[in-house]
Design an enzyme around this catalytic site. Sequence first.
Site, PDB file in Angstrom:
ATOM      1  N   LEU A  18       0.812  -1.216   0.000  1.00  0.00           N
ATOM      2  CA  LEU A  18       0.000   0.000   0.000  1.00  0.00           C
ATOM      3  C   LEU A  18       0.847   1.268   0.000  1.00  0.00           C
ATOM      4  CD1 LEU A  18      -2.728  -1.048   2.613  1.00  0.00           C
ATOM      5  CD2 LEU A  18      -2.868  -1.153   0.115  1.00  0.00           C
ATOM      6  N   GLY A  21       8.393   3.602   2.236  1.00  0.00           N
ATOM      7  CA  GLY A  21       9.360   4.672   2.412  1.00  0.00           C
ATOM      8  C   GLY A  21      10.740   4.096   2.615  1.00  0.00           C
ATOM      9  N   SER A  22      11.663   4.915   3.117  1.00  0.00           N
ATOM     10  CA  SER A  22      13.050   4.476   3.261  1.00  0.00           C
ATOM     11  C   SER A  22      13.233   3.448   4.370  1.00  0.00           C
ATOM     12  CB  SER A  22      13.949   5.684   3.520  1.00  0.00           C
ATOM     13  OG  SER A  22      13.517   6.388   4.678  1.00  0.00           O
ATOM     14  N   TYR A  23      12.404   3.502   5.402  1.00  0.00           N
ATOM     15  CA  TYR A  23      12.547   2.545   6.509  1.00  0.00           C
ATOM     16  C   TYR A  23      11.218   1.958   6.980  1.00  0.00           C
ATOM     17  CZ  TYR A  23      11.437   6.823   9.110  1.00  0.00           C
ATOM     18  OH  TYR A  23      10.853   7.982   9.550  1.00  0.00           O
ATOM     19  N   ALA A  24      10.140   2.219   6.257  1.00  0.00           N
ATOM     20  CA  ALA A  24       8.829   1.673   6.630  1.00  0.00           C
ATOM     21  C   ALA A  24       8.005   1.398   5.384  1.00  0.00           C
ATOM     22  CB  ALA A  24       8.091   2.634   7.549  1.00  0.00           C
ATOM     23  N   LYS A  25       7.090   0.469   5.500  1.00  0.00           N
ATOM     24  CA  LYS A  25       6.170   0.163   4.415  1.00  0.00           C
ATOM     25  C   LYS A  25       4.839  -0.262   5.014  1.00  0.00           C
ATOM     26  CE  LYS A  25       8.444  -4.357   4.075  1.00  0.00           C
ATOM     27  NZ  LYS A  25       9.262  -5.223   3.193  1.00  0.00           N
ATOM     28  N   LYS A  41       1.588  -1.772   9.138  1.00  0.00           N
ATOM     29  CA  LYS A  41       2.741  -0.885   8.987  1.00  0.00           C
ATOM     30  C   LYS A  41       3.969  -1.605   9.531  1.00  0.00           C
ATOM     31  CE  LYS A  41       4.243   3.830  10.168  1.00  0.00           C
ATOM     32  NZ  LYS A  41       3.820   5.084  10.858  1.00  0.00           N
ATOM     33  N   ASP A 136       0.212  16.677  12.197  1.00  0.00           N
ATOM     34  CA  ASP A 136       0.427  16.401  10.774  1.00  0.00           C
ATOM     35  C   ASP A 136      -0.917  16.153  10.094  1.00  0.00           C
ATOM     36  OD1 ASP A 136       1.884  16.093   8.431  1.00  0.00           O
ATOM     37  OD2 ASP A 136       2.264  13.962   8.763  1.00  0.00           O
TER      38      ASP A 136
END
Length: 367
Positions: A18, A21-25, A41, A136
């Site tokens: 879905l 990123g550089s250190y998370a998906k 996550k 955010d």
Amino acid sequence: MDDAAVLKRRGYIMGINLGEGSYAKVKSAYSERLKFNVAVKIIDRKKAPTDFLEKFLPREIEILAMLNHRSIIKTYEIFETSDGKVYIVMELGVQGDLLEFIKTRGALQEDDARKKFHQLSSAIKYCHDLDVVHRDLKCENLLLDKDFNIKLSDFGFSKRCLRDDSGRLTLSKTFCGSAAYAAPEVLQGIPYQPKVYDIWSLGVILYIMVCGSMPYDDSNIKKMLRIQKEHRVNFPRSKHLTGECKDLIYRMLQPDVTRRLHIDEILSHCWVQPKARGLSSAAVNKEGESSRAAEPPWTPEPSSDKKSATKLEPREEVRPEPRAEPSPEEEMATVQVSRQSEAVGLPSEQPSKTEEGAPPQPSETHA
């Protein structure tokens, strides 16, 4: 052990990707226990920066574990493996996010916007009552369930507010979020009241809901900040927005933090309240009255109704009395916020230029 095998042992059948990123998906998965799809996550501690691991991740995990509200994405399970991966199993926003919804279908009618905005505001009141701030808030972080109800997500920048010995909330010094949704005090790089920052972002979100565009162009942060501090807001005439809706947006986009609305005042505002009864009405403080001096309601400047030959559409501009240019000391500080308007694919509204001393003319934008 790969992610699919880890999830399988916990009773989840991993699905599609879905986001990454550089250190998370984020992966979709089917829960054999819950009998429906969820979002997972996955954070890799080995790739994540130290600041994130020591400050932001612990805050997010703590806050996710304590939240329970119908308009906030549910967290079902959080676990960690021996190889340093953190898995956060959450409710899946099956209809995507609000930004994609608006980009696909256009601006919302006021009744639909009112319902969704009330759901979001109720979630923020719930958080603020717990002294939790999001920091955010943006359309990408508002997911939609199967019935297109709002589900607030992504508490990666959230925190619990601290209070001093007298019980007053302390100021925040971490400058985070997206520039297009950021309040003037955050863009200036000064310590800020995080709950009040959330309110500004709510104003930007409601504007996007009913106008289908960004209220400010963040391609030039210095210019955007000047417009914000002058309390200038443009509304597209083609949307035929009610005065009450414009008034609410105008009061949320108040650059003076001492005059910006509080969450209870938003939920009791005349645009939200009359038709919001029955939509989580328990979250509304119906008897709450502001102790601050009332701000005059929004009124448009007189303007011409003529349209240009290039099918540009007049805009109603809200602006207070002219103010002096900011001094060098008021110039914007460098902050770690990202530009947003180009990335999301929504246009932004800008006020028209006027001669010094002349009344403002209607702004124009492409229809």
